[in-house]
Design a protein around this motif. Structure first.
Motif, PDB file in Angstrom:
ATOM      1  N   GLY A  82      27.754  34.030  37.199  1.00  0.00           N
ATOM      2  CA  GLY A  82      28.545  34.120  35.973  1.00  0.00           C
ATOM      3  C   GLY A  82      29.788  33.275  36.077  1.00  0.00           C
ATOM      4  N   ALA A  83      30.425  33.047  34.951  1.00  0.00           N
ATOM      5  CA  ALA A  83      31.614  32.185  34.909  1.00  0.00           C
ATOM      6  C   ALA A  83      32.808  32.950  35.471  1.00  0.00           C
ATOM      7  N   ARG A  84      32.926  32.964  36.796  1.00  0.00           N
ATOM      8  CA  ARG A  84      33.980  33.735  37.454  1.00  0.00           C
ATOM      9  C   ARG A  84      35.314  32.997  37.382  1.00  0.00           C
ATOM     10  N   GLY A  85      36.368  33.722  37.013  1.00  0.00           N
ATOM     11  CA  GLY A  85      37.705  33.160  37.027  1.00  0.00           C
ATOM     12  C   GLY A  85      37.928  32.065  36.012  1.00  0.00           C
ATOM     13  N   ILE A  86      37.218  32.120  34.877  1.00  0.00           N
ATOM     14  CA  ILE A  86      37.329  31.071  33.866  1.00  0.00           C
ATOM     15  C   ILE A  86      37.714  31.617  32.494  1.00  0.00           C
ATOM     16  N   TYR A  87      37.104  32.727  32.079  1.00  0.00           N
ATOM     17  CA  TYR A  87      37.329  33.243  30.729  1.00  0.00           C
ATOM     18  C   TYR A  87      38.165  34.519  30.767  1.00  0.00           C
ATOM     19  N   ALA A  88      39.057  34.648  29.787  1.00  0.00           N
ATOM     20  CA  ALA A  88      39.955  35.803  29.721  1.00  0.00           C
ATOM     21  C   ALA A  88      39.211  37.058  29.297  1.00  0.00           C
ATOM     22  N   LYS A  89      39.682  38.189  29.832  1.00  0.00           N
ATOM     23  CA  LYS A  89      39.216  39.508  29.432  1.00  0.00           C
ATOM     24  C   LYS A  89      40.405  40.280  28.848  1.00  0.00           C
ATOM     25  N   ALA A  90      40.094  41.264  28.020  1.00  0.00           N
ATOM     26  CA  ALA A  90      41.153  42.111  27.487  1.00  0.00           C
ATOM     27  C   ALA A  90      41.864  42.822  28.639  1.00  0.00           C
ATOM     28  N   SER A  91      43.187  42.872  28.570  1.00  0.00           N
ATOM     29  CA  SER A  91      43.937  43.481  29.661  1.00  0.00           C
ATOM     30  C   SER A  91      45.311  43.916  29.178  1.00  0.00           C
ATOM     31  N   SER A  92      45.939  44.770  29.984  1.00  0.00           N
ATOM     32  CA  SER A  92      47.317  45.171  29.770  1.00  0.00           C
ATOM     33  C   SER A  92      48.211  44.370  30.707  1.00  0.00           C
ATOM     34  N   ALA A  93      49.332  43.911  30.198  1.00  0.00           N
ATOM     35  CA  ALA A  93      50.226  43.086  31.008  1.00  0.00           C
ATOM     36  C   ALA A  93      51.110  43.961  31.893  1.00  0.00           C
ATOM     37  N   PRO A  94      51.239  43.632  33.176  1.00  0.00           N
ATOM     38  CA  PRO A  94      52.171  44.368  34.044  1.00  0.00           C
ATOM     39  C   PRO A  94      53.612  43.973  33.731  1.00  0.00           C
ATOM     40  N   GLU A  95      54.545  44.884  33.963  1.00  0.00           N
ATOM     41  CA  GLU A  95      55.954  44.558  33.753  1.00  0.00           C
ATOM     42  C   GLU A  95      56.451  43.565  34.802  1.00  0.00           C
ATOM     43  N   GLN A  96      55.990  43.733  36.032  1.00  0.00           N
ATOM     44  CA  GLN A  96      56.396  42.841  37.121  1.00  0.00           C
ATOM     45  C   GLN A  96      55.163  42.160  37.705  1.00  0.00           C
ATOM     46  N   PRO A  97      55.310  40.929  38.188  1.00  0.00           N
ATOM     47  CA  PRO A  97      54.175  40.273  38.842  1.00  0.00           C
ATOM     48  C   PRO A  97      53.705  41.057  40.062  1.00  0.00           C
ATOM     49  N   LEU A  98      52.423  40.977  40.340  1.00  0.00           N
ATOM     50  CA  LEU A  98      51.865  41.587  41.526  1.00  0.00           C
ATOM     51  C   LEU A  98      52.057  40.648  42.713  1.00  0.00           C
ATOM     52  N   GLU A  99      51.634  41.078  43.874  1.00  0.00           N
ATOM     53  CA  GLU A  99      51.790  40.298  45.094  1.00  0.00           C
ATOM     54  C   GLU A  99      50.453  40.323  45.826  1.00  0.00           C
ATOM     55  N   LEU A 100      49.932  39.140  46.189  1.00  0.00           N
ATOM     56  CA  LEU A 100      48.622  39.073  46.829  1.00  0.00           C
ATOM     57  C   LEU A 100      48.685  38.208  48.079  1.00  0.00           C
ATOM     58  N   TYR A 101      48.299  38.789  49.209  1.00  0.00           N
ATOM     59  CA  TYR A 101      48.110  38.043  50.443  1.00  0.00           C
ATOM     60  C   TYR A 101      46.672  37.547  50.451  1.00  0.00           C
ATOM     61  N   SER A 102      46.511  36.242  50.638  1.00  0.00           N
ATOM     62  CA  SER A 102      45.190  35.638  50.508  1.00  0.00           C
ATOM     63  C   SER A 102      45.200  34.276  51.174  1.00  0.00           C
ATOM     64  N   PHE A 103      44.028  33.758  51.536  1.00  0.00           N
ATOM     65  CA  PHE A 103      43.912  32.332  51.803  1.00  0.00           C
ATOM     66  C   PHE A 103      42.739  31.813  50.993  1.00  0.00           C
ATOM     67  N   GLU A 104      42.810  30.553  50.600  1.00  0.00           N
ATOM     68  CA  GLU A 104      41.944  30.026  49.556  1.00  0.00           C
ATOM     69  C   GLU A 104      40.465  30.210  49.845  1.00  0.00           C
ATOM     70  N   SER A 105      40.023  29.968  51.063  1.00  0.00           N
ATOM     71  CA  SER A 105      38.593  30.013  51.349  1.00  0.00           C
ATOM     72  C   SER A 105      38.075  31.413  51.646  1.00  0.00           C
ATOM     73  N   SER A 106      38.946  32.396  51.709  1.00  0.00           N
ATOM     74  CA  SER A 106      38.520  33.756  52.053  1.00  0.00           C
ATOM     75  C   SER A 106      37.480  34.268  51.062  1.00  0.00           C
TER      76      SER A 106
END
Length: 258
Positions: A143-167
């Motif tokens: 499926g088209a992952r990470g491309i099309y918007a879904k209905a959502s509620s906006a957070p008041e503050q940005p979240l924080e994500l620890y990640s590396f690109e290829s993970s």
């Protein structure tokens, strides 16, 4: 996350030769203010920029701009005059930049302490783009992952994500955060020493005393005593979570829908 999803995500990373895994090839000078990236997770050109952010161990504030999204696309249009992604905004220098090759070279030249450059044209550039497109196609099998918007509620503050690109475990989380248009502070977690390659258990068993050289790895260890991604912190609810399956469930339950 299902076994099929994980295997597909592994294949996606393999197609790109596992770029966006390590940060020991080039040490960057961290900017004083956080870089801003208007980004679409499934976009092959955005991937090229995120890989270099990981390689240089640079954090960024990610503003997801999936197709059909309206939370940050108007802001991106105001910044660059066009809805074309990626868009890098560097508040340290006042630079607003389009075109992935230009952005990559800007990051190397401004923060990378390296003479490395990526040609804007020619075989090397064509190979990079072609393999990134192939990675997107591989992921699109499910499926088209990470491309099309879904209905959502906006957070008041940005979240924080620890990640590396290829993970392969972090990718589904970033895809969903893009689809839900959730802004987040990306804390890049590239492997900064050869002892860190492989699963977290390898380091714990064979290299428990290896020094920590990455600021984000040091920060996570101080917070949790672990080295594992993805790791999500939500300042809006006080939640912090490991494990991609748990994070995906949390994001859908907390921010999914209207």
């Amino acid at each position: 996350m299902s076994t099929i999803d994980l295997l597909n995500s592994l294949m996606t990373s393999a197609v790109r030769g596992w770029r966006g895994t390590s940060s020991f090839s080039a040490k960057a000078t961290a900017p004083e203010q956080l870089l801003k990236l208007y980004d679409m997770e499934g976009c092959p050109y955005c991937r090229l920029v995120r890989e270099v952010l990981c390689e240089l161990d640079l954090d960024a504030m990610i503003y997801p701009c999936p197709k059909g999204g309206m939370r940050f696309r108007p802001e991106a249009l105001d910044q660059a005059g066009i809805n074309q992604f990626p868009i890098l905004v560097d508040p340290n220098t006042g630079v607003v930049m389009l075109e992935s090759a230009d952005i990559v070279n800007y990051l190397y030249e401004t923060y990378g302490n390296t003479r490395k450059r990526v040609p804007a044209r020619g075989p090397v550039r064509q190979f990079q783009v072609a393999t990134s497109m192939a990675a997107t196609a591989t992921r699109s099998v499910l499926g088209a992952r990470g491309i099309y918007a879904k209905a959502s509620s906006a957070p008041e503050q940005p979240l924080e994500l620890y990640s590396f690109e290829s993970s392969p475990y972090s990718r589904p989380v970033r895809e969903l955060m893009c689809e839900l248009e959730l802004p987040y502070h990306l804390r890049n977690f590239g492997k900064s020493r050869w002892q860190e390659m492989g699963p977290p258990g390898v380091r714990r068993r064979f290299f428990p005393d290896a020094p920590i050289t990455s600021p984000n790895r040091q920060r996570m260890f101080e917070l949790t005593g672990r080295f594992q991604v993805p790791y999500l912190i939500d300042p809006n609810t006080g939640m912090d979570l490991y494990e991609s399956t748990e994070i995906l469930r949390y994001l859908n339950e907390t921010y999914g829908g209207e």
